[in-house]
Motif scaffolding. Sequence first.
Motif, PDB file in Angstrom:
ATOM      1  N   SER A 132      -0.030   9.621   6.510  1.00 42.68           N
ATOM      2  CA  SER A 132      -1.423   9.191   6.321  1.00 42.68           C
ATOM      3  C   SER A 132      -2.062   8.973   7.683  1.00 42.68           C
ATOM      4  O   SER A 132      -1.489   9.333   8.705  1.00 42.68           O
ATOM      5  N   HIS A 162       0.827  -1.213   0.000  1.00 41.99           N
ATOM      6  CA  HIS A 162       0.000   0.000   0.000  1.00 41.99           C
ATOM      7  C   HIS A 162       0.868   1.273   0.000  1.00 41.99           C
ATOM      8  O   HIS A 162       0.538   2.252  -0.679  1.00 41.99           O
ATOM      9  N   HIS A 206       1.217   4.723  -2.530  1.00 46.06           N
ATOM     10  CA  HIS A 206       1.274   6.173  -2.268  1.00 46.06           C
ATOM     11  C   HIS A 206       2.484   6.801  -2.962  1.00 46.06           C
ATOM     12  O   HIS A 206       2.403   7.920  -3.469  1.00 46.06           O
ATOM     13  N   ASP A 256      -6.528   7.166  -0.104  1.00 47.93           N
ATOM     14  CA  ASP A 256      -6.557   5.788  -0.614  1.00 47.93           C
ATOM     15  C   ASP A 256      -7.490   5.605  -1.808  1.00 47.93           C
ATOM     16  O   ASP A 256      -8.604   6.138  -1.831  1.00 47.93           O
TER      17      ASP A 256
HETATM   18 ZN    ZN Z   1      -3.064   5.095   2.592  1.00 51.72          ZN
END
Ligand code: ZN
Length: 381
Positions: free
Chosen positions: A184, A152, A156, A353
């Motif tokens: 985040s 993940h 980003h 996200d």
């Molecule tokens: Zn995130």
Amino acid sequence: MKILAIETSCDETGIAIVETTDTGISVLSDVLLSQALKHAEYGGVYPTLAKREHSKNIGPLVEEALEKAGCASLTGAPAVCKETLDEICQLLEREPESFAYLTNLVAQYPKPNIDAIAVTRGPGLEPALWVGVNFAKALALAWDIPLIPVNHLEGHVATALATEENEHLTILQPTLPSLILLISGGHTELVLMKEWLSYERIGTTRDDAVGEAFDKAARLMGIPYPGGTEVSRRAAQAREENLEQPFTLPRPMLHDESCDFSFSGLKTAVRNLIESLGTLSETQKKQIARELEDAITETLTEKVRRAIDTYAIQSVVVGGGVSANSEIKRSLTQLTDECGISLHVATPRLATDNGLMIALAATLNPTPQKDISATGTLPLY
Ligand code: ZN
Ligand code: KG4
């Protein structure tokens, strides 16, 4: 190559389909369903609810993404045989809702025009991650195509480096060594990239993430989850209206030589301040919001400045939901301009996200893997 990407690490179900060509990456579809409003009453993301919502929404969203991308073929022989369906049944036994949808999708329709499935395997909320991972495994099995695990956090990074030209996206390679700042709701990390796609963590938060500091302070001010954007809006109003700055909050960890952060003290300071003030007026909320945003911005900027000096950094990459904050962006732009180095930040839509970030990261590192498991604490390095 067409990739269908799945993101379910937190409270957003995101599905995107991209096509990679010689000229760049075309986005064929990018659908997103946020659960934020549902979590608001809990004051933060509630894992069981997140899992249930992903499970309910993932199938319809995959179908919508396929239709929007023009990849769904509605005629021809169904994609799966009885044995495969049994295997899928085992994979999705704990997710009855997504299973029902998936069996319908694969047992009625032929295989769509997709070459690989990419899925977030971590970091994030493990029960939420598993929904995406199991669904992706089942689709890969049904359509007999490879499965690409994605970090993940690399998603980003990929969106921060994505640039659009002639309706195609390209992922720029920044000048190295590059400094990556990930900010985040779940992360605050400083990562050194000496070589393209090789990562070394040089700093992290010792307690709360920066997005958490925004969200928790927002909650104390009576602003519902996720409060980051609202706090930022009020801080901007305080600046526009030239309001006095009667409150002072700490700039945490600036005395500390390391590249680490700590934001829980800031949250406590906001709580103490609010308790001492009693019921807050709208003006006071704006003033606190501005002071909080200034404290966070100055702390992040100062740590980035030190890391630039220490590691002879040539570019800065900023990813994660908090990188949508315009004050933080303004301050980092000023810093990198002073240092004569480049700054790469995702557009606000891609900062938080979404499925596209996972598709973009998959194009950077399209190595398929047979068996994938979800890992809540998966690091980037
Ligand atoms: Zn995130
Ligand atoms: O990357 P993200 O969507 O989810 C995680 O991976 O955690 O980040 C969400 C976080 C939330 O804490 C939200 O309040 C924060 O990003 N955020 C902001 C802004 N937009 C989103 N924080 C400050 N200012 C913003 N404009």
